[in-house]
Enzyme design. Sequence first.
Site, mmCIF file in Angstrom:
data_model
loop_
_atom_site.group_PDB
_atom_site.id
_atom_site.type_symbol
_atom_site.label_atom_id
_atom_site.label_comp_id
_atom_site.label_asym_id
_atom_site.label_seq_id
_atom_site.Cartn_x
_atom_site.Cartn_y
_atom_site.Cartn_z
ATOM 1 C CB SER A 185 -0.930 0.005 1.213
ATOM 2 O OG SER A 185 -0.191 -0.007 2.423
ATOM 3 C CG HIS A 213 -4.049 -1.521 -0.482
ATOM 4 N ND1 HIS A 213 -4.536 -0.240 -0.545
ATOM 5 C CD2 HIS A 213 -3.724 -1.742 0.815
ATOM 6 C CE1 HIS A 213 -4.499 0.303 0.657
ATOM 7 N NE2 HIS A 213 -4.005 -0.591 1.505
ATOM 8 C CE LYS A 243 -7.078 -0.619 2.582
ATOM 9 N NZ LYS A 243 -7.575 -1.246 3.826
#
Length: 396
Positions: A185, A213, A243
């Site tokens: 990330s 991610h 996310k």
Amino acid sequence: MSKILDEYLTENLQELKDNGLYNEINVVEGANGPEITIEGEKMINLSSNNYLGLATDETLKTVAKEAIDSHGVGAGAVRTINGTLDLHVELENKLAEFKGTEAAVAFQSGFNCNMAAIQAVMNKEDAILSDELNHASIIDGCRLSRAKIIRVNHSDMDDLRKKAKEAVESGLYKKVMYITDGVFSMDGDVALLPEIVEIAKEFDLITYVDDAHGSGVMGKGAGTVKHFGLQNDIDLQMGTLSKAIGVVGGYVAGSQDLIDYLKVAARPFLFSTSLTPGDTRAITEAVQMLMDSTELHDRLWENGDYLKKGLKELGFDIGNSETPITPCIIGDEKTTQQFSSRLMEEGVYAKSIVFPTVPKGTGRVRNMPTAAHTKEMLDEALRIYEKVGRELNVIS
């Protein structure tokens, strides 16, 4: 307050502030979209993990409201008593289909997943090989397991092979796991999963990929493991639902036996109330949207490439990101904080990232373009970056 506690807090807070490491928390007034409002000022938002813009999606809001009407605002219990709703089963079946595994289990957060799954599978008789840049939740999950933690140089396959060989051939451990982020990330680089799988097969390592991610971003949305076609070779796939999915929670996907075991051995599953009905229904809808179309995924990558190209042409050090995550590496912590503050004053919210999140001397402003940004927003952000970069001598 205890005198000794008061002295400890005062001393440590001041030290953080003196070294540019104290993080000021900004309050967003309203929704977290491509633009946000802080203290009455509208800004272009380049710090959200809302990669696909789903956190404010109208369809997801509608189905969440419907689930609240039909199932209430809370699940009412832990999963093992009577907190497993039909909505949870539907979600977990959809996640398994999405990730290409036999089964999946949902948790209250991605952090909880790593705390839960690692310590459920590994113990003090085992060893964990861990990439040195792994997320804090992985590090904490490894510590809780009480397994021997062996740090592996970042994405260094020679170091992984050497340490795997030493750990396995030592005879000291019953099981050995290798754990890595799928997408890192802070730098946006991608784990070398094909090479990792090859080494894992050679030494019979358990493989664990944290794809927080990568889910929704890699593999046309299906994640880093599927990007490489390795869903049958990675033992544990972990991901977040907060996310790219845009809601909250996390999941672990793998074999049916693995998921059955986690449901009786993973402490956050056993002792925490389950995901709310509204969140659960919205997550299921979001996953289905990603399975039905790559439109949001493709727009995310288009915007990421556009911002990267613009920042690089201006002379910023954007590292070696392979994903839409775009760091502007400044270096000095105080300069990094100042750079971020000036961006905010000019209308761009791009949060500074400094030690201990990244190593000392590698402070950066991390940019997270999303599918919801327009080219006009990105052009304005680039104009402001150029202004502030020249003002602070970050670029010439």
